[in-house]
Design a protein around this motif. Sequence first.
Motif, PDB file in Angstrom:
ATOM      1  N   LEU A   1     119.467 -70.026 104.324  1.00  0.00           N
ATOM      2  CA  LEU A   1     119.977 -68.660 104.000  1.00  0.00           C
ATOM      3  C   LEU A   1     120.512 -68.088 102.687  1.00  0.00           C
ATOM      4  O   LEU A   1     120.914 -67.076 102.654  1.00  0.00           O
ATOM      5  CB  LEU A   1     121.027 -68.074 105.261  1.00  0.00           C
ATOM      6  N   HIS A   2     120.508 -69.117 101.846  1.00  0.00           N
ATOM      7  CA  HIS A   2     121.137 -68.901 100.529  1.00  0.00           C
ATOM      8  C   HIS A   2     120.041 -68.149  99.676  1.00  0.00           C
ATOM      9  O   HIS A   2     119.499 -68.724  98.846  1.00  0.00           O
ATOM     10  CB  HIS A   2     121.653 -70.171  99.827  1.00  0.00           C
ATOM     11  N   ASP A   3     119.584 -67.041 100.198  1.00  0.00           N
ATOM     12  CA  ASP A   3     118.508 -66.359  99.472  1.00  0.00           C
ATOM     13  C   ASP A   3     119.120 -65.057  99.067  1.00  0.00           C
ATOM     14  O   ASP A   3     120.033 -64.601  99.707  1.00  0.00           O
ATOM     15  CB  ASP A   3     117.007 -66.208 100.223  1.00  0.00           C
TER      16      ASP A   3
ATOM     17  N   LYS B   1     103.971 -58.828 110.885  1.00  0.00           N
ATOM     18  CA  LYS B   1     105.034 -59.757 110.153  1.00  0.00           C
ATOM     19  C   LYS B   1     105.641 -59.150 109.037  1.00  0.00           C
ATOM     20  O   LYS B   1     107.008 -59.235 109.053  1.00  0.00           O
ATOM     21  CB  LYS B   1     104.291 -61.133 109.905  1.00  0.00           C
ATOM     22  N   SER B   2     104.867 -58.351 108.156  1.00  0.00           N
ATOM     23  CA  SER B   2     105.484 -57.520 107.035  1.00  0.00           C
ATOM     24  C   SER B   2     106.436 -56.514 107.599  1.00  0.00           C
ATOM     25  O   SER B   2     107.689 -56.436 107.248  1.00  0.00           O
ATOM     26  CB  SER B   2     104.638 -57.057 106.270  1.00  0.00           C
ATOM     27  N   PHE B   3     105.986 -55.820 108.771  1.00  0.00           N
ATOM     28  CA  PHE B   3     106.988 -54.847 109.310  1.00  0.00           C
ATOM     29  C   PHE B   3     108.208 -55.369 109.781  1.00  0.00           C
ATOM     30  O   PHE B   3     109.418 -54.911 109.931  1.00  0.00           O
ATOM     31  CB  PHE B   3     106.167 -54.059 110.317  1.00  0.00           C
ATOM     32  N   CYS B   4     107.990 -56.626 110.497  1.00  0.00           N
ATOM     33  CA  CYS B   4     109.161 -57.197 111.113  1.00  0.00           C
ATOM     34  C   CYS B   4     110.150 -57.561 110.096  1.00  0.00           C
ATOM     35  O   CYS B   4     111.612 -57.605 110.538  1.00  0.00           O
ATOM     36  CB  CYS B   4     108.639 -58.527 111.887  1.00  0.00           C
ATOM     37  N   THR B   5     109.712 -57.886 108.846  1.00  0.00           N
ATOM     38  CA  THR B   5     110.825 -58.330 107.957  1.00  0.00           C
ATOM     39  C   THR B   5     111.802 -57.278 107.531  1.00  0.00           C
ATOM     40  O   THR B   5     112.722 -57.385 107.071  1.00  0.00           O
ATOM     41  CB  THR B   5     110.067 -58.966 106.725  1.00  0.00           C
ATOM     42  N   CYS B   6     111.203 -55.989 107.744  1.00  0.00           N
ATOM     43  CA  CYS B   6     112.056 -54.677 107.610  1.00  0.00           C
ATOM     44  C   CYS B   6     112.859 -54.261 108.647  1.00  0.00           C
ATOM     45  O   CYS B   6     113.411 -53.161 108.622  1.00  0.00           O
ATOM     46  CB  CYS B   6     110.684 -53.839 106.935  1.00  0.00           C
ATOM     47  N   GLY B   7     112.519 -54.626 109.794  1.00  0.00           N
ATOM     48  CA  GLY B   7     112.839 -53.904 111.280  1.00  0.00           C
ATOM     49  C   GLY B   7     114.468 -53.970 111.065  1.00  0.00           C
ATOM     50  O   GLY B   7     114.722 -53.026 111.382  1.00  0.00           O
ATOM     51  N   SER B   8     115.218 -54.984 110.795  1.00  0.00           N
ATOM     52  CA  SER B   8     116.829 -54.895 110.925  1.00  0.00           C
ATOM     53  C   SER B   8     117.416 -54.246 109.839  1.00  0.00           C
ATOM     54  O   SER B   8     118.390 -53.556 110.101  1.00  0.00           O
ATOM     55  CB  SER B   8     117.226 -56.619 110.558  1.00  0.00           C
ATOM     56  N   HIS B   9     116.490 -54.089 108.781  1.00  0.00           N
ATOM     57  CA  HIS B   9     117.158 -53.300 107.575  1.00  0.00           C
ATOM     58  C   HIS B   9     116.968 -51.831 107.786  1.00  0.00           C
ATOM     59  O   HIS B   9     117.926 -50.790 107.630  1.00  0.00           O
ATOM     60  CB  HIS B   9     116.481 -53.519 106.348  1.00  0.00           C
ATOM     61  N   LEU B  10     115.875 -51.477 108.572  1.00  0.00           N
ATOM     62  CA  LEU B  10     115.596 -49.975 108.926  1.00  0.00           C
ATOM     63  C   LEU B  10     116.639 -49.565 109.842  1.00  0.00           C
ATOM     64  O   LEU B  10     117.203 -48.464 109.901  1.00  0.00           O
ATOM     65  CB  LEU B  10     114.480 -49.707 109.353  1.00  0.00           C
TER      66      LEU B  10
ATOM     67  N   LYS C   1     117.923 -60.284 114.648  1.00  0.00           N
ATOM     68  CA  LYS C   1     116.336 -60.412 113.910  1.00  0.00           C
ATOM     69  C   LYS C   1     116.349 -61.652 113.177  1.00  0.00           C
ATOM     70  O   LYS C   1     115.058 -61.985 112.772  1.00  0.00           O
ATOM     71  CB  LYS C   1     116.515 -59.152 113.229  1.00  0.00           C
ATOM     72  N   THR C   2     117.510 -62.316 112.899  1.00  0.00           N
ATOM     73  CA  THR C   2     117.199 -63.584 111.962  1.00  0.00           C
ATOM     74  C   THR C   2     117.426 -64.827 112.852  1.00  0.00           C
ATOM     75  O   THR C   2     118.366 -65.086 113.281  1.00  0.00           O
ATOM     76  CB  THR C   2     118.482 -63.640 110.897  1.00  0.00           C
ATOM     77  N   GLN C   3     116.278 -65.567 112.608  1.00  0.00           N
ATOM     78  CA  GLN C   3     116.167 -66.856 113.481  1.00  0.00           C
ATOM     79  C   GLN C   3     117.381 -67.751 113.208  1.00  0.00           C
ATOM     80  O   GLN C   3     117.769 -68.394 113.957  1.00  0.00           O
ATOM     81  CB  GLN C   3     114.746 -67.126 113.514  1.00  0.00           C
ATOM     82  N   GLN C   4     117.471 -67.950 111.742  1.00  0.00           N
ATOM     83  CA  GLN C   4     118.284 -69.174 111.472  1.00  0.00           C
ATOM     84  C   GLN C   4     119.746 -68.773 111.930  1.00  0.00           C
ATOM     85  O   GLN C   4     120.578 -69.466 112.292  1.00  0.00           O
ATOM     86  CB  GLN C   4     118.246 -69.022 109.779  1.00  0.00           C
TER      87      GLN C   4
ATOM     88  N   ARG D   1     121.963 -71.042 114.456  1.00  0.00           N
ATOM     89  CA  ARG D   1     123.351 -71.468 113.922  1.00  0.00           C
ATOM     90  C   ARG D   1     124.385 -70.947 114.844  1.00  0.00           C
ATOM     91  O   ARG D   1     125.207 -71.976 115.257  1.00  0.00           O
ATOM     92  CB  ARG D   1     123.758 -71.074 112.780  1.00  0.00           C
ATOM     93  N   VAL D   2     124.234 -69.945 115.404  1.00  0.00           N
ATOM     94  CA  VAL D   2     125.293 -69.361 116.374  1.00  0.00           C
ATOM     95  C   VAL D   2     125.034 -70.205 117.906  1.00  0.00           C
ATOM     96  O   VAL D   2     126.115 -70.493 118.380  1.00  0.00           O
ATOM     97  CB  VAL D   2     125.308 -67.681 116.727  1.00  0.00           C
ATOM     98  N   ARG D   3     124.066 -70.476 118.081  1.00  0.00           N
ATOM     99  CA  ARG D   3     123.831 -71.273 119.382  1.00  0.00           C
ATOM    100  C   ARG D   3     124.465 -72.744 119.392  1.00  0.00           C
ATOM    101  O   ARG D   3     125.204 -73.310 119.997  1.00  0.00           O
ATOM    102  CB  ARG D   3     122.197 -71.426 119.674  1.00  0.00           C
ATOM    103  N   ILE D   4     124.378 -73.376 118.017  1.00  0.00           N
ATOM    104  CA  ILE D   4     124.737 -74.526 117.610  1.00  0.00           C
ATOM    105  C   ILE D   4     126.224 -74.691 117.793  1.00  0.00           C
ATOM    106  O   ILE D   4     126.775 -75.384 118.387  1.00  0.00           O
ATOM    107  CB  ILE D   4     124.292 -75.218 116.592  1.00  0.00           C
ATOM    108  N   MET D   5     126.708 -73.700 117.379  1.00  0.00           N
ATOM    109  CA  MET D   5     128.416 -73.353 117.246  1.00  0.00           C
ATOM    110  C   MET D   5     128.876 -73.415 118.694  1.00  0.00           C
ATOM    111  O   MET D   5     129.937 -74.243 118.806  1.00  0.00           O
ATOM    112  CB  MET D   5     128.773 -72.340 116.164  1.00  0.00           C
ATOM    113  N   PHE D   6     128.337 -72.453 119.186  1.00  0.00           N
ATOM    114  CA  PHE D   6     128.926 -72.471 120.616  1.00  0.00           C
ATOM    115  C   PHE D   6     128.534 -73.479 121.795  1.00  0.00           C
ATOM    116  O   PHE D   6     129.416 -73.993 122.577  1.00  0.00           O
ATOM    117  CB  PHE D   6     128.132 -70.945 121.232  1.00  0.00           C
TER     118      PHE D   6
END
Length: 314
Positions: free
Chosen positions: A57-59, A238-247, A297-300, A304-309
């Motif tokens: 996620l370091h992007d 796929k392109s629209f999905c990458t913008c979904g959370s930001h919209l 919207k972000t799989q990573q 990570r949340v599932r792993i933590m819990f």
Amino acid sequence: MKWLNFTRLHPSTFILLGIPGMEFAHFWIAFPFCFIYVLVLLGNLLILLIVKMEVSLHDPMHFFLCMLAVTDLTLPSSFVPKMLAHFWFQSRAILFEVCLLQMFFIHSFTAIESGVLVAMAFDRYVAICFPLRYVSILTHSTIGKVMFLVAIRAVFLTMPIPLLLVQQTFCEYNIIAHSYCEHMAVVKLVCGDATTNAYYGFVVALMGAGTDLVLIALSYFLILRSVLRLPTNEARFKSFCTCGSHLCAILLFYVPALFSFIAHRFGHHVALHIHIVLANSYLLLPPLLNPLIYGVKTQQIRKRVRIMFCRKKV
């Protein structure tokens, strides 16, 4: 500095009314506000923690998301603790200087959030329209400069608001009909001509949120034009999905802000408590829901949340 040598009459303290007309329910209204505030803190701190731990996620997109999370932590913290003290402990008084400081923080971090949403829109534009040059365009240096410019712009736009108020003469009536030191609510207490203050508040909204909305709309127009040129429906989806959370984040921030702005300046027949509830929701809902939107919207982040819990359960 001679320009600071002025003598003005202003009260030592203001009295915050909270939500006028609903004073009888302040004690109980504070509980959902407190619950929302705790969720805001937990959700945004979790986003920051996950992005720090997850190397994938370091992007650029998630660096901007971290700046959004920091803003969403700071903005409610500038007024919710005082509001809870008022509702639960009748601590209604706020020092004049503290009131102006609160006003500065609220408006400056609102401007920062708007600027971050523009930066995220530009990020999506580069990711979709120039995918091969994404890393070379949005370098760490570029991201740092963008974040710095967003913060500096917010400070320069917002700083004149309290400075103009300091130079005004206030009436003896020191009661603010609001739950925090909202700019126009304080301007109404000025004795004499406060036209400059009112107009500057309008200019800030126009230069800040207005300009940002135009830039976001332009970014998504270019994105839409690029997406429609893609050869397959799968690639377009796929392109629209990458913008979904930001919209979703954009709508969540600007729609309540627009309603609050219109109601406060032109909705003279709208009940005062409706004005204030709108103003509070405009400042609290985006910080509450942004972590949920990006978490879903972000799989990573979900992983990570599932792993933590799961570790905690074990």
